[in-house]
Design an enzyme around this catalytic site. Sequence first.
Site, mmCIF file in Angstrom:
data_model
loop_
_atom_site.group_PDB
_atom_site.id
_atom_site.type_symbol
_atom_site.label_atom_id
_atom_site.label_comp_id
_atom_site.label_asym_id
_atom_site.label_seq_id
_atom_site.Cartn_x
_atom_site.Cartn_y
_atom_site.Cartn_z
ATOM 1 N N ARG A 151 -53.455 -116.230 -32.704
ATOM 2 C CA ARG A 151 -54.497 -115.517 -31.935
ATOM 3 C C ARG A 151 -55.480 -114.796 -32.872
ATOM 4 O O ARG A 151 -55.890 -113.666 -32.637
ATOM 5 C CB ARG A 151 -53.876 -114.482 -30.985
ATOM 6 N N SER B 101 -52.715 -113.156 -21.284
ATOM 7 C CA SER B 101 -51.791 -112.278 -22.005
ATOM 8 C C SER B 101 -52.556 -111.055 -22.510
ATOM 9 O O SER B 101 -53.548 -111.202 -23.217
ATOM 10 C CB SER B 101 -51.199 -112.994 -23.221
ATOM 11 N N GLU C 297 -54.129 -108.364 -27.249
ATOM 12 C CA GLU C 297 -54.693 -109.685 -27.494
ATOM 13 C C GLU C 297 -56.107 -109.717 -26.913
ATOM 14 O O GLU C 297 -56.999 -110.379 -27.424
ATOM 15 C CB GLU C 297 -53.773 -110.700 -26.793
HETATM 16 N N1 EPU Z 1 -40.550 -113.696 -20.372
HETATM 17 C C1 EPU Z 1 -39.836 -112.751 -19.678
HETATM 18 N N2 EPU Z 1 -40.495 -111.999 -18.765
HETATM 19 C C2 EPU Z 1 -41.802 -112.149 -18.481
HETATM 20 C C3 EPU Z 1 -42.534 -113.097 -19.209
HETATM 21 C C4 EPU Z 1 -41.889 -113.877 -20.159
HETATM 22 O O1 EPU Z 1 -38.637 -112.582 -19.882
HETATM 23 O O2 EPU Z 1 -42.299 -111.444 -17.615
HETATM 24 C C5 EPU Z 1 -39.843 -114.568 -21.316
HETATM 25 C C6 EPU Z 1 -39.736 -115.981 -20.727
HETATM 26 O O3 EPU Z 1 -38.614 -116.138 -19.941
HETATM 27 C C7 EPU Z 1 -39.668 -116.842 -21.953
HETATM 28 C C8 EPU Z 1 -40.504 -116.071 -22.971
HETATM 29 O O4 EPU Z 1 -40.598 -114.728 -22.498
HETATM 30 O O5 EPU Z 1 -38.355 -116.933 -22.422
HETATM 31 C C9 EPU Z 1 -41.870 -116.667 -23.209
HETATM 32 O O6 EPU Z 1 -42.622 -116.680 -22.007
HETATM 33 P P1 EPU Z 1 -43.819 -117.716 -21.757
HETATM 34 O O7 EPU Z 1 -43.349 -119.102 -21.960
HETATM 35 O O8 EPU Z 1 -44.418 -117.370 -20.441
HETATM 36 O O9 EPU Z 1 -44.836 -117.443 -22.939
HETATM 37 P P2 EPU Z 1 -45.390 -116.098 -23.615
HETATM 38 O O10 EPU Z 1 -44.799 -116.024 -24.983
HETATM 39 O O11 EPU Z 1 -45.192 -114.925 -22.714
HETATM 40 C C10 EPU Z 1 -47.415 -117.239 -24.781
HETATM 41 C C11 EPU Z 1 -48.907 -117.070 -24.847
HETATM 42 C C12 EPU Z 1 -49.572 -117.628 -23.608
HETATM 43 C C13 EPU Z 1 -49.213 -119.102 -23.495
HETATM 44 C C14 EPU Z 1 -47.693 -119.230 -23.439
HETATM 45 C C15 EPU Z 1 -47.233 -120.668 -23.468
HETATM 46 C C16 EPU Z 1 -49.251 -115.120 -26.240
HETATM 47 C C17 EPU Z 1 -49.683 -113.695 -26.305
HETATM 48 N N3 EPU Z 1 -49.237 -115.667 -25.018
HETATM 49 O O12 EPU Z 1 -46.934 -116.425 -23.704
HETATM 50 O O13 EPU Z 1 -50.984 -117.518 -23.768
HETATM 51 O O14 EPU Z 1 -49.783 -119.683 -22.339
HETATM 52 O O15 EPU Z 1 -47.094 -118.603 -24.594
HETATM 53 O O16 EPU Z 1 -47.364 -121.183 -24.759
HETATM 54 O O17 EPU Z 1 -48.935 -115.713 -27.272
HETATM 55 C C18 EPU Z 1 -52.875 -116.130 -23.364
HETATM 56 O O18 EPU Z 1 -53.006 -116.069 -24.587
HETATM 57 O O19 EPU Z 1 -53.644 -115.530 -22.582
HETATM 58 C C19 EPU Z 1 -51.756 -116.899 -22.802
HETATM 59 C C20 EPU Z 1 -51.534 -116.980 -21.503
#
Ligand code: EPU
Length: 316
Positions: A141, A216, A312
């Site tokens: 990012r 995010s 972010e």
């Molecule tokens: N999780 C929770 N609770 C929540 C949300 C997530 O426990 O409320 C856990 C999920 O169960 C999972 C892990 O956290 O084990 C990761 O969750 P998720 O796959 O939703 O991805 P993220 O790490 O929360 C990142 C990016 C997203 C992108 C997704 C998929 C960042 C800051 N965000 O989210 O990007 O779509 O991975 O690759 O890196 C964005 O930048 O706006 C965005 C949406």
Amino acid sequence: MCTITSTDQYKELLSHPVYRNERILLLGGGSNILFTKDFDGLVIKVEIKGMTIIDEDYERVLLKVNAGEAWHDLVIYCINNNWGGVENLSLIPGTTGAAPIQNIGAYGVEIKDVIEEVQVIDVSSGKIISFTREECCFGYRQSIFKEELKEKYFISSITLSLTKKNHRISINYGAIQDMLHQQNVVDVNIKSISDAVISIRKNKLPDPLLIGNAGSFFKNPTISYNQYLSIKNINPTMPYYTTENQNVKIPAGWLIEQCGWKGKRINNIGVHQHQALVLVNYGDGNGEEIFQLSQDIASSVKEKFGVTLTTEVNIL
Ligand code: EPU
């Protein structure tokens, strides 16, 4: 506020005596920015459209895309042409010009993986310059346009290197595998990956056209291996991603959920019920309230886990 549809229009604006000394804010789709107050200056919305193939052979195509094209429209255009490389980045809101600034990424792919070159305009002189992928200093990012060169240049177009065959399929991400399985996909191709990503995002993330949000709100924090072990000891089910340098990245959404914020609503704003990393505005909330909520969330994560969250979203 005004919109520009060509780089020449920007130069015209620059030479106009009324605007010459104004502070300038360049806006793409406005989907990754939080206004906590009015901007004192000229807001320019970049709506420079168009795409051109600048080179191609049997295996690859070099596609130049102007900054004002909606990112997801570009992804769909690539899939319809069977050009691979951006399918995992389906349904990300915002414009193409804004995408490299924070090196958009999702489901194991980042835009840096397909970027060949970024063309920018010097905000103060209107001169056009090109940056190679290396010169953009991409990170998680992160890019040079968000750091050292912030506000100095704006992106007018980007050149992507896409595959025409032997696509590099990226389906290591658990959520994609689960969705492909759920959709009974046997022939995994760039179209089925895009469809899977669209379904995942629709299930988890609120549509900014319906509920105000900027995706995010925080980055996933990177912590030391020792800190990871001490948190993991107390929370054995904590999800994590390993990084190249012995550190561990923790999903901020998980940390926020553990602090009890998920689905919480405070008057007209709140934390999304399906993804705690997304702050939402149900209608009449304002930027200051969202900002205050983000600070309260960051404080409670710091207190419970000793982990610092950084935003972010661009806060103005
Ligand atoms: N999780 C929770 N609770 C929540 C949300 C997530 O426990 O409320 C856990 C999920 O169960 C999972 C892990 O956290 O084990 C990761 O969750 P998720 O796959 O939703 O991805 P993220 O790490 O929360 C990142 C990016 C997203 C992108 C997704 C998929 C960042 C800051 N965000 O989210 O990007 O779509 O991975 O690759 O890196 C964005 O930048 O706006 C965005 C949406």
